[in-house]
Design a protein around this motif. Sequence first.
Motif, short mmCIF file in Angstrom:
data_model
loop_
_atom_site.label_atom_id
_atom_site.label_comp_id
_atom_site.label_asym_id
_atom_site.label_seq_id
_atom_site.Cartn_x
_atom_site.Cartn_y
_atom_site.Cartn_z
N LYS A 137 4.15 7.22 -7.72
CA LYS A 137 3.28 6.05 -7.89
C LYS A 137 4.07 4.74 -7.96
CE LYS A 137 -0.52 8.48 -10.08
NZ LYS A 137 -1.30 8.67 -11.30
N GLY A 138 5.38 4.82 -8.04
CA GLY A 138 6.20 3.62 -8.10
C GLY A 138 6.08 2.88 -9.42
N GLU A 146 14.52 10.27 -5.92
CA GLU A 146 13.14 10.72 -5.78
C GLU A 146 12.11 9.61 -5.61
OE1 GLU A 146 11.96 13.68 -8.63
OE2 GLU A 146 14.00 14.46 -8.74
N MET A 147 12.53 8.37 -5.50
CA MET A 147 11.58 7.27 -5.40
C MET A 147 10.97 7.24 -4.00
SD MET A 147 10.03 4.96 -7.08
CE MET A 147 10.90 5.33 -8.56
N VAL A 148 9.73 7.72 -3.89
CA VAL A 148 9.09 7.82 -2.57
C VAL A 148 8.12 6.67 -2.30
CG1 VAL A 148 9.36 10.31 -2.40
CG2 VAL A 148 7.31 9.39 -3.45
N SER A 149 7.63 6.03 -3.34
CA SER A 149 6.71 4.92 -3.15
C SER A 149 7.42 3.74 -2.50
CB SER A 149 6.14 4.50 -4.52
OG SER A 149 5.33 3.36 -4.38
N ASP A 150 6.69 2.97 -1.71
CA ASP A 150 7.27 1.77 -1.08
C ASP A 150 7.36 0.60 -2.04
OD1 ASP A 150 7.56 3.02 1.37
OD2 ASP A 150 5.59 2.39 2.09
N ARG A 151 6.78 0.78 -3.21
CA ARG A 151 6.72 -0.30 -4.19
C ARG A 151 7.15 0.25 -5.54
NH1 ARG A 151 2.62 -2.78 -7.54
NH2 ARG A 151 2.77 -5.03 -7.38
N LEU A 152 7.85 -0.55 -6.32
CA LEU A 152 8.26 -0.14 -7.66
C LEU A 152 7.88 -1.23 -8.65
CD1 LEU A 152 9.63 1.88 -9.54
CD2 LEU A 152 11.82 0.79 -8.99
N LEU A 162 17.30 -0.11 -4.45
CA LEU A 162 16.03 0.23 -3.81
C LEU A 162 15.43 -1.00 -3.13
CD1 LEU A 162 14.47 2.45 -6.62
CD2 LEU A 162 15.37 3.25 -4.42
N GLU A 163 15.55 -2.14 -3.79
CA GLU A 163 15.07 -3.40 -3.21
C GLU A 163 15.83 -3.73 -1.93
OE1 GLU A 163 13.76 -7.38 -5.38
OE2 GLU A 163 15.94 -7.18 -5.33
N GLU A 194 9.51 -2.87 -2.19
CA GLU A 194 9.03 -4.03 -2.94
C GLU A 194 9.21 -3.73 -4.42
OE1 GLU A 194 4.91 -6.44 -3.93
OE2 GLU A 194 4.88 -4.87 -2.41
N VAL A 195 9.95 -4.59 -5.11
CA VAL A 195 10.26 -4.37 -6.53
C VAL A 195 9.76 -5.56 -7.34
CG1 VAL A 195 12.11 -4.13 -8.23
CG2 VAL A 195 12.29 -2.94 -6.03
N ILE A 196 9.02 -5.24 -8.40
CA ILE A 196 8.59 -6.25 -9.36
C ILE A 196 9.13 -5.83 -10.72
CG2 ILE A 196 6.62 -7.30 -10.53
CD1 ILE A 196 4.98 -6.63 -7.98
N VAL A 197 9.90 -6.72 -11.35
CA VAL A 197 10.43 -6.43 -12.69
C VAL A 197 9.79 -7.41 -13.67
CG1 VAL A 197 12.48 -6.32 -14.16
CG2 VAL A 197 12.64 -5.62 -11.76
N ARG A 198 9.10 -6.84 -14.64
CA ARG A 198 8.53 -7.64 -15.72
C ARG A 198 9.37 -7.37 -16.97
NH1 ARG A 198 4.12 -5.63 -12.88
NH2 ARG A 198 2.68 -7.19 -12.14
N TRP A 199 9.92 -8.43 -17.53
CA TRP A 199 10.76 -8.33 -18.74
C TRP A 199 10.00 -8.99 -19.88
CZ3 TRP A 199 15.48 -6.01 -19.44
CH2 TRP A 199 16.14 -6.28 -20.63
N TYR A 200 9.55 -8.18 -20.81
CA TYR A 200 8.78 -8.67 -21.96
C TYR A 200 9.73 -8.97 -23.11
CZ TYR A 200 4.75 -6.76 -19.49
OH TYR A 200 3.78 -6.49 -18.55
N TYR A 201 9.44 -10.05 -23.83
CA TYR A 201 10.26 -10.39 -24.98
C TYR A 201 9.38 -11.00 -26.07
CZ TYR A 201 9.94 -15.13 -23.20
OH TYR A 201 9.45 -16.34 -22.76
N ASP A 202 9.72 -10.66 -27.30
CA ASP A 202 9.04 -11.20 -28.47
C ASP A 202 9.29 -12.71 -28.51
OD1 ASP A 202 8.65 -12.16 -31.16
OD2 ASP A 202 8.86 -10.12 -31.91
#
Length: 133
Positions: free
Chosen positions: A21-22, A49-55, A82-83, A88-96
Amino acid sequence: MEPIKIYPTRNTPAVLLDPSKGVFKLFGRSSPENSIQFYEPLRSTLSSEMVSDRLDVRIKMEYFNTSSSKCIYDLLKEIKSLEVKGKEVIVRWYYDEDDEDMLEAGEDYSDLLDMNFRFIEYHPNEQPNRKSA
């Protein structure tokens, strides 16, 4: 291929890694006795094992020690590869909102790996926003 699901402990973060599912989520605290042993299966799975085109990557760490920091960097390096290979890679970095160190850690990873991160401030006492979480 089965998703990797790891429930959080006092010393290890919650993990969901679903290559089909990426989706890759890493939430919590990280100070395991052996960081490499904990993180290597994740890096290996991302690599092979990353088969999805999007992560879709979501990282929301409260704390990580020095050895975890290196392992998280290695995971992000694998994600960068992978990028580079066209995913297609989207990285969301959450911070307090009160944790400038965690924001800076994300900014450092982003700069070191030349990756675009979406930085998302959260307020620990509020309910998560379903659209951003």
